[in-house]
Design a protein around this motif. Structure first.
Motif, PDB file in Angstrom:
ATOM      1  N   ASP A   1       0.763  -1.270  -0.092  1.00 29.80           N
ATOM      2  CA  ASP A   1       0.093   0.093  -0.085  1.00 29.80           C
ATOM      3  C   ASP A   1       0.960   1.220  -0.010  1.00 29.80           C
ATOM      4  N   HIS A   2       1.538   1.501  -1.163  1.00 24.29           N
ATOM      5  CA  HIS A   2       2.061   2.806  -1.104  1.00 24.29           C
ATOM      6  C   HIS A   2       1.617   4.021  -0.589  1.00 24.29           C
ATOM      7  N   SER A   3       0.219   4.089  -0.830  1.00 21.62           N
ATOM      8  CA  SER A   3      -0.435   5.481  -0.188  1.00 21.62           C
ATOM      9  C   SER A   3      -0.242   5.544   1.170  1.00 21.62           C
ATOM     10  N   LEU A   4      -0.118   4.189   1.991  1.00 19.81           N
ATOM     11  CA  LEU A   4      -0.044   4.390   3.000  1.00 19.81           C
ATOM     12  C   LEU A   4       1.224   4.830   3.730  1.00 19.81           C
ATOM     13  N   LEU A   5       2.346   4.543   2.860  1.00 18.12           N
ATOM     14  CA  LEU A   5       3.843   5.100   2.967  1.00 18.12           C
ATOM     15  C   LEU A   5       3.654   6.644   2.789  1.00 18.12           C
ATOM     16  N   GLU A   6       3.115   7.111   1.877  1.00 17.40           N
ATOM     17  CA  GLU A   6       2.960   8.364   1.528  1.00 17.40           C
ATOM     18  C   GLU A   6       2.283   9.446   2.609  1.00 17.40           C
ATOM     19  N   LYS A   7       0.980   8.817   3.036  1.00 16.99           N
ATOM     20  CA  LYS A   7       0.158   9.703   4.018  1.00 16.99           C
ATOM     21  C   LYS A   7       0.786   9.359   5.399  1.00 16.99           C
ATOM     22  N   ARG A   8       1.041   8.034   5.653  1.00 18.58           N
ATOM     23  CA  ARG A   8       1.169   7.851   7.227  1.00 18.58           C
ATOM     24  C   ARG A   8       2.721   7.553   7.538  1.00 18.58           C
ATOM     25  N   GLY A   9       3.614   7.256   6.384  1.00 20.48           N
ATOM     26  CA  GLY A   9       4.702   6.687   6.684  1.00 20.48           C
ATOM     27  C   GLY A   9       5.732   7.623   7.575  1.00 20.48           C
ATOM     28  N   ALA A  10       5.732   8.973   7.115  1.00 25.56           N
ATOM     29  CA  ALA A  10       6.255   9.845   8.434  1.00 25.56           C
ATOM     30  C   ALA A  10       5.856   9.555   9.828  1.00 25.56           C
ATOM     31  N   LEU A  11       4.505   9.666  10.055  1.00 28.02           N
ATOM     32  CA  LEU A  11       3.936   9.623  11.004  1.00 28.02           C
ATOM     33  C   LEU A  11       4.279   8.332  11.974  1.00 28.02           C
ATOM     34  N   ILE A  12       4.255   7.274  11.368  1.00 29.18           N
ATOM     35  CA  ILE A  12       4.508   5.963  11.920  1.00 29.18           C
ATOM     36  C   ILE A  12       6.127   5.731  12.263  1.00 29.18           C
ATOM     37  N   ILE A  13       6.907   6.337  11.293  1.00 27.18           N
ATOM     38  CA  ILE A  13       8.482   5.993  11.434  1.00 27.18           C
ATOM     39  C   ILE A  13       8.909   6.879  12.494  1.00 27.18           C
ATOM     40  N   ARG A  14       8.299   8.180  12.633  1.00 26.95           N
ATOM     41  CA  ARG A  14       8.997   9.178  13.481  1.00 26.95           C
ATOM     42  C   ARG A  14       8.519   8.725  14.900  1.00 26.95           C
ATOM     43  N   ARG A  15       7.188   8.330  15.315  1.00 30.08           N
ATOM     44  CA  ARG A  15       6.660   7.528  16.581  1.00 30.08           C
ATOM     45  C   ARG A  15       7.505   6.450  16.864  1.00 30.08           C
ATOM     46  N   LEU A  16       7.607   5.588  16.139  1.00 28.90           N
ATOM     47  CA  LEU A  16       8.593   4.270  16.265  1.00 28.90           C
ATOM     48  C   LEU A  16      10.003   4.744  16.911  1.00 28.90           C
ATOM     49  N   CYS A  17      10.741   5.751  16.113  1.00 28.80           N
ATOM     50  CA  CYS A  17      11.779   6.303  16.641  1.00 28.80           C
ATOM     51  C   CYS A  17      11.782   6.644  17.931  1.00 28.80           C
ATOM     52  N   VAL A  18      10.750   7.403  18.275  1.00 30.02           N
ATOM     53  CA  VAL A  18      10.829   7.912  19.757  1.00 30.02           C
ATOM     54  C   VAL A  18      10.401   6.845  20.698  1.00 30.02           C
ATOM     55  N   LEU A  19       9.750   5.577  20.414  1.00 32.41           N
ATOM     56  CA  LEU A  19       9.159   4.813  21.497  1.00 32.41           C
ATOM     57  C   LEU A  19      10.370   3.702  21.360  1.00 32.41           C
ATOM     58  N   LEU A  20      11.059   3.344  20.316  1.00 31.93           N
ATOM     59  CA  LEU A  20      12.070   2.330  20.198  1.00 31.93           C
ATOM     60  C   LEU A  20      13.337   2.599  20.039  1.00 31.93           C
ATOM     61  N   ASP A  21      13.607   3.893  20.177  1.00 29.53           N
ATOM     62  CA  ASP A  21      15.380   4.208  19.697  1.00 29.53           C
ATOM     63  C   ASP A  21      15.515   4.459  18.244  1.00 29.53           C
ATOM     64  N   ALA A  22      15.739   5.588  17.713  1.00 26.80           N
ATOM     65  CA  ALA A  22      15.757   6.003  16.221  1.00 26.80           C
ATOM     66  C   ALA A  22      16.995   5.060  15.685  1.00 26.80           C
ATOM     67  N   GLU A  23      18.004   4.921  16.309  1.00 28.38           N
ATOM     68  CA  GLU A  23      19.033   4.365  15.711  1.00 28.38           C
ATOM     69  C   GLU A  23      18.578   2.799  15.505  1.00 28.38           C
ATOM     70  N   ARG A  24      17.968   2.203  16.216  1.00 26.28           N
ATOM     71  CA  ARG A  24      17.697   0.847  16.337  1.00 26.28           C
ATOM     72  C   ARG A  24      16.669   0.566  15.100  1.00 26.28           C
TER      73      ARG A  24
END
Length: 726
Positions: free
Chosen positions: A427-450
């Motif tokens: 679902d490429h539209s998911l990446l375009e619309k929500r990708g940044a939100l999901i990745i950024r939040r995961l980086c906060v919760l789980l350590d960005a480098e990991r």
């Protein structure tokens, strides 16, 4: 001739069957006198014979007037017996009850009148027939004849008075009879039943609360009745019972909870509100009794949180909070698996509020009973992963917190990131619309480098090259722009002097190779300017396409943001950062001159001073163009990276082998070129096939002759443009 017939004069028998009421009434008075004399004499055999005559010859007669006379005669006989009537009730009452189902409404009316007079005489002795009488009254309350209904109501009131003052009434025998009739839809019957429930509940010696589970569902069913009066009566009865529950030390919450859970899903708003209100009180009062029912209660409450009626939403939310605040233990019957199953099912709800509360429950259980929840992870994990595609940002952020809690364990972390990449792939539209939100939040919760290391590892071997390129570009943009990743950017800036930064650079580089522009961005961020210049020089004609130029445009604009302020400041020392200048001029040469990105970058490069502000003194370049510095490098020297000169021509810097990195980049780009060629050939092949299908009808035309095929072109066709005619 029987004793009964001999005891009653012929004219009395004749008048009992007369069509005129007055004659029947007078005959009944005669019967009363006869029975009274026999009772005084103690001749009960003759009394039985008289009753038998009235029953067989009159009440069971095919003639309506005979039946009417028989009924009034039985009532008169009972009055004549007075205190001795109880021993003859087995003979008297059954034929009267039988008459309640008579086809003639007047007979039914007289049956009510007769039983009323009988009941007034015998009072408490009447209770032995209560169930049969109740059944008959229930039917008569819905009688088609208004007079019969009126007579039945009078009889009903009398029977209620007798029951409330009697100590022989058996509630245990009555409840099954009541339960059978609670789901009747007739409004008159419903009023009749609610009236009896209310009356019996008012009797101190009768414990109606103990039997409430037997008829509670029926009362709730009446809350949706079309009659306002019935709804009001049912609500009043329920309110009274709820108050009794609050004051009672012993209540069977479990059985009633099952009923309330079902009624909370009723299509009727008033029924739902009442059910949720009861559940709310039960959660406060029930204690340990309700622990095994928590899952069912939760299943009823979560949908109500999104109810269209505000009152229901408020009570449901309060109940949900109360329930979640209770710290129940699995040893007490708290079924974690059932709770998780309910929460998982509610994650498919169409309402955001319900999905959010379901996730709160999973998060709460994870915090309190992590090991038990993880044992059920196979049942809920796929659903939790699918929720990452939820249309609500709030739901996605919350499910990411749940995933972060689960992903403390490495296998679960890997599973999460793999599935996330899979979701973005399909679902490429998911990446375009929500990708940044999901990745950024995961980086906060789980350590960005990991997170970034794991994503890079997965994307390095991605078979879908187009998706890999798109995904890397998205990750690169997030890396360059998100405030949550500032520490990661700072670490990458130290790639040439810090082992941790170098390790991260190498880890990301392997997948960033899928995108030339992402690779260049990574090099600029890591200050590996010489390598950036080498990457630019390695680009071929096929690499510089529309997609490339679009990405380049974005990069040029990003260079003007605060994130790259350090890079722009380095331009103050053109003599020290020669490879930075070369890389930027290389990018400038790739841009169309009319593009806005070209103008932005050219304007920036024009501001590079002709003096190098290095050390305490200015160093002037040989000309006003700082690019001339690139031609003034000392002979025999080799600048590995800007800011450092090294006469060693080796290819490693701080452990980074840039020569191997360049080869890695070129191999990856070669794969992309081959993939693009393959796709183009496939499209051309498809297009050619379609063209042949269109031209197939032309195959039947006359084939050209050999002479036509090899005929040389005319001289006029040889002449170039502008050539004059001979």
């Amino acid at each position: 001739m029987s004793d009964g017939v001999l005891a009653i004069p012929a004219f009395v028998l004749r008048n009992l069957a007369d069509k005129l009421y007055e004659k029947r009434k007078n005959a009944a008075l005669e019967v009363e006198g006869i029975v009274k004399q026999l009772a005084v004499a103690g001749d009960h055999d003759k009394i039985s014979a008289v009753i038998n005559v009235l029953t067989t010859e009159f009440t069971y007669s095919p003639q309506a007037n005979h039946r009417k006379g028989g009924l009034i005669g039985l009532a008169a006989a009972t009055v004549g017996l007075t205190t001795e009537a109880a021993q003859h009730l087995e003979q008297i009452v059954p034929p009267v009850l039988n008459s309640f189902s008579d086809q003639d409404s007047r007979v039914r009316y007289y049956a009510c009148e007769a039983l009323y007079n009988i009941a007034k005489v015998v009072r408490g002795d009447f209770i032995v027939f209560f169930n049969q009488i109740f059944d008959a009254l229930c039917k008569l309350s819905a009688d088609s004849d208004a007079n019969v209904q009126s007579a039945a109501h009078l009889l009903d009131r009398l029977v209620k008075d007798i029951v409330t003052e009697s100590d022989q009434f058996s509630i245990e025998e009555f409840i099954p009879l009541l339960r059978e009739r609670m789901n009747v839809l007739n409004p008159y019957v419903r009023q009749f039943l609610v009236g009896w429930i209310t009356v019996l509940d008012s009797v101190p010696d009768i414990d109606m609360l103990g039997f409430l589970p037997d008829f509670l569902d029926g009362l709730f069913n009446m809350l949706s009745d079309s009659s306002h009066e019935i709804r009001q009566q049912a609500d009043s009865a329920l309110s009274e019972f709820l108050q009794e529950i609050k004051n009672s030390p012993s209540v069977d919450y479990g059985r009633m909870a099952e009923i309330l859970v079902q009624r909370a899903a009723s299509p009727d708003e008033f029924t739902r509100l009442t059910a949720v209100t009861w559940i709310n009180e039960f959660v406060k009062l029930g204690g340990d009794q309700l622990v095994p029912y928590y899952a069912d209660i939760l299943g009823a409450i979560l949908p109500c949180i999104s109810d269209k009626e505000e009152k229901i939403r408020v009570v449901a939310r309060e109940t949900n909070d109360e329930l979640r605040a209770i710290r129940a233990d699995p040893a007490e019957g708290f079924d974690i698996g059932a709770i998780l199953s309910i929460a998982r099912r509610q994650l498919s709800s169409e309402w955001d509020a319900t999905r959010i509360e379901a996730l709160h429950w999973i998060a709460t259980l994870l915090a309190r009973h992590r090991s038990e929840v993880l044992s059920f992870l196979d049942d809920i994990f796929d659903t939790l992963l699918r929720v990452l595609s939820d249309p609500s940002d709030e739901v996605v952020l919350l499910v990411l917190e749940v995933h972060a809690c689960i992903a403390r364990d490495a296998p679960h972390f890997r599973h999460l990131v793999v599935f996330l990449v899979h979701n973005f792939r399909v679902d490429h539209s998911l990446l375009e619309k929500r990708g940044a939100l999901i990745i950024r939040r995961l980086c906060v919760l789980l350590d960005a480098e990991r997170v970034y290391r794991e994503l890079s590892t997965i994307l390095e071997g991605e078979a879908d090259l187009d998706f890999a390129s798109m995904m890397v570009q998205a990750l690169n943009l997030i890396l360059l722009t998100s405030s949550e990743l500032s520490d990661l950017r700072d670490l990458l800036k130290q790639s040439l002097v810090n082992a941790a930064g170098k390790d991260l650079f190498v880890s990301l580089y392997s997948s960033w190779c899928h995108s030339p522009m992402a690779t260049l961005s990574l090099c600029l961020l890591a200050q590996a300017y010489q390598h950036a210049s080498s990457v630019i020089q390695s680009l071929g004609e096929e690499d510089i396409n529309v997609k490339f130029l679009v990405q380049l445009d974005k990069l040029i604009r990003l260079l003007e943001t605060p994130i790259f302020a350090y890079l722009r400041l380095q331009l103050l020392e053109p003599g020290r950062y020669i490879w930075l200048l070369k890389a930027l001029y290389g990018l400038l040469m790739l841009l169309p001159q009319q593009s806005s990105a070209f103008k932005i970058l050219r304007t920036r490069l024009k501001t590079v001073p002709s003096y190098s502000f290095g050390g305490d003194q200015f160093k002037r370049t040989s000309s006003g163009n700082p690019y001339q510095i690139l031609h003034q490098m000392p002979s025999g020297s080799h600048i590995m990276e800007d800011g450092e000169r090294n006469h060693d021509t080796g290819n490693a810097h701080n452990g980074i082998n840039f020569y191997l990195r360049l080869q890695q980049f070129e191999r990856m780009q070669q794969q992309h070129r081959m993939h693009s060629k393959s796709e183009m050939q496939s499209r051309n092949s498809t297009s050619s096939t379609l063209s042949q299908e269109v031209q197939r009808p032309e195959e039947h035309r006359r084939p050209a002759s050999v002479s036509e095929i090899i005929r040389p072109p005319s001289r006029s066709s040889w002449r170039g443009s502008g050539q004059s005619q001979p």
